[in-house]
Design an enzyme around this catalytic site. Sequence first.
Site, short mmCIF file in Angstrom:
data_model
loop_
_atom_site.label_atom_id
_atom_site.label_comp_id
_atom_site.label_asym_id
_atom_site.label_seq_id
_atom_site.Cartn_x
_atom_site.Cartn_y
_atom_site.Cartn_z
N ASP A 68 43.94 43.62 44.76
CA ASP A 68 45.02 42.95 44.01
C ASP A 68 46.39 43.59 44.14
O ASP A 68 46.52 44.83 44.02
CB ASP A 68 44.70 42.97 42.50
CG ASP A 68 43.26 42.68 42.19
OD1 ASP A 68 42.50 42.34 43.09
OD2 ASP A 68 42.90 42.81 41.00
N1 DQQ Z 1 40.23 43.60 40.61
C1 DQQ Z 1 39.86 42.47 39.81
C2 DQQ Z 1 40.46 42.78 38.49
C3 DQQ Z 1 40.28 44.24 38.36
C4 DQQ Z 1 40.53 44.71 39.76
C5 DQQ Z 1 40.33 41.18 40.41
C6 DQQ Z 1 39.70 45.90 40.17
O1 DQQ Z 1 39.88 42.08 37.43
O2 DQQ Z 1 41.18 44.83 37.45
O3 DQQ Z 1 40.22 41.16 41.80
O4 DQQ Z 1 40.03 46.30 41.48
#
Ligand code: DQQ
Length: 584
Positions: A68
Amino acid sequence: MALFYNIKVVTTFLFASLFFGYGVIELQASHHVSNHLQDVATSQSLFSDDQPYRTAYHFQPLKNWMNDPCGPMIYKGIYHLFYQYNPIGNGSPDGPRVWGHSTSLDLINWTPQPLTLLPQLEANMNSSWTGSITILQDYKPAILFTGITPKNEQVQDLAFPKDLSDPYLREWILVPQNPVMSPTQENKINATSFRDPTTAWWLPDGNWRVVIGSKIERRGLALLFRSKDFINWVQVDHPLYSYELTGMWECPDFFPVNVNGIPIGVETSAIGPNVKHVLKLSLDDTKHDIYTIGTYDAFKDAYIPDVGFQNDSSLRYDYGKYYASKTFYDSSKMQRLLLSWVNESSSLADDIKKGWSGIHAVPRRVWLDISGKQLIQWPIPEIESLRINPVILPIQLIKGGSVIEIPGISAAQADVELSFGLRDLSNIEKFEASWTNPQLLCSQKGASVSGGLGPFGLLTLASVGLEEYTAVFFRIFKDYDNDKFVVLMCIDQSRSSLNPTTDKTTYGTFVNVNPIYEGLSLRILIDHSVIESFGGKGKNVITARVYPTLATNDKARLYAFNYGRGSVQITWLTAWSMKKANIA
Ligand code: DQQ
């Protein structure tokens, strides 16, 4: 502590390879550039036969797993991008997360900065997951993010730059009061479903608000918290919004947009009659980023979507691979920009072999369409600074069953804009009322199934003998019951690679345009293993990850095609080769 030590070791290793690895790639690559791509080559296109899937102008770190985007912002004229980064395991997701960090003056060329949010307190000892930045009233940026505790509980943590005079804001310190929001018995929040704080917005009642993604059983929740000082947070007695049977809501994003189709962005705290609000959710169940447009009632602290939540048929930013996206307001250009993770479609084994996984989409400007019913997205204009050697195709009719090569460009690294005109509607097929699922329709009527009007479009990342190609195309139908045209836009990946282990799902979406009056526009950003396709001037977007084995680097070709029975006209087409951005 063991984890902290590991990360330090890995970090040292990472930075060593940042310095030494770059030169290695450069040397290898220069041998594989053909003559007609000389300009791209001299502009540093580092075509590498060892790494044919690395991108030239999409953001990605040198190695390892990235997911992300986190806390994008512009601060004192410098853009900051943070991202979820696993410093161990090559391309595998297995391992802790810290925040990678890069800075830029144009959102295209990026300079890596040290990893940040490494374990500092119990409140982020096991990982630092996704979060956002808010610039507070004293012009101080604050990161709110999800920390993972030694008990693997999700909590929300606050960090500030260590030294505000450092233009790159390289070090961030967690405040001792962390965590600033926690799951407790009182608030009944499940400690494994409490994450991803949004950028906060400030209301005239003197409080900040922030949304955290959550769920209770199968009901997805956008939990709301408020605070006067950004340190002490109180949960509001109702969520901003929730909806049954949608599962966990990850990475919520909540922001205002101008009404009346004004393509100017709005600061996150703006409220009033001239704005609508967008609530975006990343649905963990489907890995789709969906959004609704509606009204935020600041007195009731409630969000009311205009057309209710639509679950599977909700609006999406992107009908391909595009997840955990996040916007920010760019005050320097008064625009709202959208960033997103684009995951791989290759196998874990292939990711580990190439030593990296995950890229980010080219940043997109977003604004509300004049209809008020959907957003429009368009790649930031800065990307056009990488365009070279335009190839312009003269207006021409493409007869049913024909394929035309678009010569003279680096087809693995290109930006193409074109428009189709429909001159002969005699072959148009009837649209059936039961065709409600565009993705299914695209897979039933793939690129090789001839129709009345369509499939017509481009064969991207194609090999010379067409053993491999990814088809981006339209089909046009007539809905006689509602007296309108239906435009189906598809990406058929079934022939994208001879590698049997890659995901070759066909993607599809209906584009709400009248193809007779408006024409049918398409813009495609092609970058080795990613194809971002914008239909209807940014009304619908489909992003795909593909891994050709023959159509790599200078062996890739681009073709226009029409496999329908009726002819279509290309009213204009310009294709540019793209230089490589500096994303070291
Ligand atoms: N990636 C998820 C989120 C979390 C993060 C979404 C963990 O919910 O915080 O891709 O890498």
